[in-house]
Design an enzyme around this catalytic site. Structure first.
Site, PDB file in Angstrom:
ATOM      1  N   ASP A  56     -20.253  22.800 -15.165  1.00 57.38           N
ATOM      2  CA  ASP A  56     -20.649  23.915 -16.000  1.00 57.38           C
ATOM      3  C   ASP A  56     -20.106  23.656 -17.408  1.00 57.38           C
ATOM      4  O   ASP A  56     -19.301  22.740 -17.606  1.00 57.38           O
ATOM      5  CB  ASP A  56     -20.061  25.205 -15.412  1.00 57.38           C
ATOM      6  CG  ASP A  56     -20.412  26.427 -16.226  1.00 57.38           C
ATOM      7  OD1 ASP A  56     -21.567  26.511 -16.670  1.00 57.38           O
ATOM      8  OD2 ASP A  56     -19.532  27.284 -16.408  1.00 57.38           O
TER       9      ASP A  56
ATOM     10  N   THR B 185     -19.140  26.481 -20.080  1.00 57.18           N
ATOM     11  CA  THR B 185     -18.116  27.444 -20.486  1.00 57.18           C
ATOM     12  C   THR B 185     -16.981  27.511 -19.473  1.00 57.18           C
ATOM     13  O   THR B 185     -17.198  27.772 -18.294  1.00 57.18           O
ATOM     14  CB  THR B 185     -18.735  28.853 -20.647  1.00 57.18           C
ATOM     15  OG1 THR B 185     -19.833  28.767 -21.564  1.00 57.18           O
ATOM     16  CG2 THR B 185     -17.705  29.834 -21.173  1.00 57.18           C
TER      17      THR B 185
ATOM     18  N   ASP C 112     -16.390  27.649 -12.961  1.00 60.69           N
ATOM     19  CA  ASP C 112     -15.320  28.652 -13.002  1.00 60.69           C
ATOM     20  C   ASP C 112     -15.810  30.084 -12.922  1.00 60.69           C
ATOM     21  O   ASP C 112     -15.014  31.012 -12.922  1.00 60.69           O
ATOM     22  CB  ASP C 112     -14.491  28.481 -14.276  1.00 60.69           C
ATOM     23  CG  ASP C 112     -15.235  28.976 -15.503  1.00 60.69           C
ATOM     24  OD1 ASP C 112     -16.477  28.864 -15.534  1.00 60.69           O
ATOM     25  OD2 ASP C 112     -14.580  29.491 -16.428  1.00 60.69           O
TER      26      ASP C 112
END
Length: 831
Positions: free
Chosen positions: A517, A519, A717
């Site tokens: 991912d 961010t 996350d």
């Protein structure tokens, strides 16, 4: 009517179900719910039943479990039990029964190995004080002895059950050596010219002396081996002790029979004095050497979970609590959520919490594996076990006891250490056929020597058959995988890489594609507002107020950045009705009479909000710089946008390069727009990326890669990463991310850094290589050792393997497997 009771003796879900059924059958009981973890039973009754009624039912069931009231007496019993039995959690080091644990030390019912004590996941800060003259006096605080008046001194921590087991083995080994050595000297006296012992007593009497000396060895020091052997045959869980029991038992019983009825044996078994050759020295030396091997294993086992013990040492046992401006020293057991704690320079941080006053630099290397101290200011999160620098600060306790990061790490390491890797199934399958095969080979060896061997044929046949039984070591084969897993998982924990189970380690070593991912994974996950712009007639202050009001209900890091920015600007937060979060797109709600939408371009399209080309061009300028832009629409009309920057982590580029150099394809999937994704990908030399990815899109991409035969690891996350994390071959969660992401992942990186993936990959490769070395060593050892013990070298070289040498080799085979596993502790995993 509902009552809660403590249940003692449960060790697995089977026990839980059995207790539940037993109590449910008691007349008057309406419903029973048993919690294995808490060791508690909630019993719903039509009328009040006495504890005695329930106890009678448990006793009739066989007495394996006991039921107690929850009270002070019970806690004293539990405390006494833990002093005697360590922390009360024991498991087999070979994981014969999977995750099953026991409440007391003993032997594994399957393989016969000594059960190993698990290190407690919850550090205790309680300190007890005792009188040096009257140790029966124990108090929770310092003071004077009520008997002699002396000052009470801190009580030394009770040694672990593991240490007690080692000391017990050491004592038995000393006894065994003390009695085996003279037996060995007597037996070997024949090799001394003139044999001076024969001038003192005849061989017949020396045989009886050997018999007498062997009794403490067989029936005290090593009797447990015969007990385990008997149990293994009774349950048909054949193991190493089956072979030892048969081999040493045959040698000892043969010798006893020989001195009792020597005339039963043919001449070839007899000496020139008419006595039969006895093998008391072979039996006792074999048993003593096996005991020595168990002693070495017990010492080595204590090192395999040394990583967890070191983590446990990080937790302080005291803290300074601030109450109404006054400071008081308390134990960590007394800390409750919400307490304000003073952390002084050089102190260890007692629990997890947030700094409310002051700032400092904190050394977090013990839980992240990174040696660089971290600057902590007001609002920053701090963790138990980390070390404060030169500053002083006040923190608010948020997580205590088992909830702290340190306790969770220890608990995860314990569970992962007890889990089985798929490769272990091969070893288990081989072990299942191993013992019967060895017994068969031993019998064949005896027959072959009787038919083709030189005189005395029966002596050669017996000695070589025993040697075959003794040298075979299924224990080395069984220990090959779990020892490496245990050490590897501990090594990972010290490096900030938390492994949920052994299967994740094996899978991680095979991955060829990593999906990440953006961010919070590639970027720091600490976004900040870099600009806010209004469109046409809309006021910029109102745009900010609407953005902050909507985002106050969102958990996304970008939303939090805007809320913090708004608070700094003194913006008044408005009430929002009908709030709705669209994962991967944005949020919407009603503020007053106005319908407000905030999110990316997809959110605007889905909400049928037109975005002019001029506005798009304006936004693209920021997106091409790698910034994230969220549009705000009021009553279906674009009102403005906010520009948010999230710095790329310093380690991201280097980590990605290392992974690519290792042959792993790295793919970035982000919910952000294409321009922002392209800017980040260019900065990291990432050729493969996709933008505008919703959770279902990420999941579909993972499935597509897997359909191509790829072994896919996913690192993320956020909540939007959870489906892909769960679907992947190996899910890797950033420890700085959401609980949902961490729960969905098999590996968690405490620091939330891509460099942790490099460590995880290096660790998995090292562990799998170590396991294969252990399996190869164990298999080769047995493949070569058993034929030599059977006597294959005798026809060509005239060499035979003494059963005593075979016992020594067998003992060291298991120790060598553990020693090889311990090499992982010094292995570099971040290269």
């Amino acid at each position: 009517m509902k009552e809660t009771y403590h249940i003692h003796g449960m060790s697995c879900n089977g026990c839980r179900a059995h207790v539940e059924q037993t109590l449910s059958n008691v007349e008057g009981v309406a419903k029973v719910s048993v919690d294995l973890k808490k060791a508690e039973a909630v019993v719903e009754m039509d009328d009040q039943l006495s504890l005695a009624d329930l106890q009678v039912a448990m006793e009739k069931d066989g007495g394996h479990y006991s039921i107690h009231e929850l009270g002070a007496h019970h806690h004293e019993v539990e405390k006494a039990r833990k002093v005697e039995n360590g922390n009360g959690v024991f498991y087999c080091p070979m994981h014969c029964e999977g995750d099953k644990t026991y409440t007391e030390p003993g032997d594994c019912p399957v393989c016969g190995m000594d059960l190993v004590e698990e290190v407690s996941a919850v550090p205790s800060g309680a300190q007890e004080y005792t009188c040096p003259m009257h140790p029966e006096i124990v108090r929770d605080a310092p003071g004077d002895c009520p008997i002699c008046g002396m000052d009470l001194v801190p009580k030394q921590a009770d040694i672990s059950a593991e240490e007690k087991s080692y000391n017990k083995l050491l004592h038995k080994f000393k006894v065994a050596v003390a009695f085996t050595l003279p037996i060995f000297i007597i037996a070997m006296s024949d090799m001394i010219p003139g044999n001076p012992l024969q001038d003192v007593l005849g061989r017949k009497y020396w045989n009886w002396i050997q018999f007498g000396l062997s009794l403490p060895v067989v029936f005290y020091a090593t009797w447990m081996f015969f007990e385990r052997a008997y149990r293994s045959v009774k349950t048909w869980n054949l193991n190493m002790f089956t072979l030892i029991g048969i081999g040493a038992g045959v040698a000892w019983l043969f010798s006893v029979f020989a001195i009792l009825v020597p005339d039963f044996f043919p001449p070839q078994f007899k000496t020139d004095q008419g006595t039969v050759h006895v093998y008391f020295e072979a039996a006792t030396v074999i048993l003593t050497l096996v005991l020595f091997g168990q002693l070495l294993e017990a010492r080595a086992h204590s090192k395999t979970n040394s990583a967890v013990k070191e983590l446990l040492k990080l937790a302080p046992n005291k803290a300074v609590r601030v109450v109404d401006g006054k400071e008081e020293t308390i134990t960590i057991d007394q800390i409750v959520k919400g307490d304000l704690l003073r952390v002084k320079p050089g102190d260890k941080i007692p629990v997890d919490g947030i700094i409310t006053e002051g700032e400092s630099v904190v050394d977090e290397s013990m839980i992240t594996g990174e040696p660089v101290p971290v600057q902590k200011e007001e609002g920053a999160t701090v963790h138990s076990g980390t070390i404060n620098g030169k500053g002083s600060f006040i923190m608010k306790a948020e997580k205590v006891g088992a909830e702290t990061l340190l306790s969770q790490i220890i608990d995860m390491v314990n569970k992962a250490s007890r889990s089985q890797a798929p490769i272990q199934k091969l070893a288990d399958k081989i072990s299942g056929y191993f013992v019967p095969t060895v017994v068969f080979v031993s019998v064949v060896t005896f027959i072959v020597w009787v038919i083709f061997g030189p005189e005395p044929v029966y002596v050669y046949a017996l000695v070589n058959a025993i040697a075959v039984l003794i040298i075979a070591c299924p224990c080395a084969l069984g220990l090959a995988t779990p020892m490496s897993v245990m050490v590897g998982v501990g090594k990972g924990a010290q490096s900030g890489v938390l492994i949920k189970n052994a299967e994740a380690l094996e899978r991680m070593a095979k991955i060829d594609t990593l999906v990440i991912d953006k961010t919070g994974t590639i970027t720091e996950g600490k976004p900040s507002v870099e600009g806010l712009y209004a469109v046409a007639d809309f006021d910029s202050n109102k745009v900010l107020q609407y953005i902050v009001s909507l985002n106050q209900y969102s958990e996304h890091p970008l939303a939090d950045a805007t809320v913090q920015y708004g608070k700094a600007q003194g913006v008044a937060v408005l009430k929002v009705l009908d709030f709705d979060s669209v994962t991967g797109k944005g949020v919407r709600g009603k503020i007053g009479d106005e319908s407000v939408v905030l999110g990316n371009e997809q959110m605007m399209v889905g909400s049928e909000v037109p975005i002019s080309e001029a506005l798009k061009s304006e936004v693209e300028v920021y997106q091409k710089q790698g910034k994230t832009v969220s549009y705000l629409a009021v009553n279906d009309k674009a009102a403005g946008y906010v520009v948010i920057g999230d710095k790329i982590k310093e380690t991201s580029k280097k980590a990605i390069q290392k992974l690519q150099d290792s042959g792993i394809a790295v793919v970035m999937l982000t919910g952000d727009n294409w321009n922002t994704a392209k800017a980040v990908a260019d900065a990291l030399n990432l050729a493969d990326f996709k933008a505008g990815m919703l959770p279902q899109d990420k999941l579909a991409e993972v499935e597509r890669l897997q359909a191509q035969g790829k072994k896919v690891a996913v690192a993320g996350d956020g909540i939007n990463d959870a489906p892909a994390l769960a679907k992947s071959d190996v899910g890797i969660a950033m420890g700085t991310g959401t609980d949902v992401a961490i729960e969905s992942a098999a590996i968690t990186l405490v620091k939330g850094d891509l460099h942790g993936i490099v460590k995880a990959y290096g660790l998995s490769r090292a562990v799998m290589e170590n396991i294969k070395q252990n399996l190869f060593f164990a298999l080769i050892y047995n493949t070569v050792g058993i034929p030599i013990a059977a006597g294959v070298l005798y026809p060509v070289f005239g060499l035979l393997l003494s059963p005593m040498i075979a016992a020594l080799a067998m003992s060291f085979s298991s120790v060598s497997v553990i020693a090889n596993a311990l090499r992982l502790r010094t292995k570099k995993i971040d290269e």
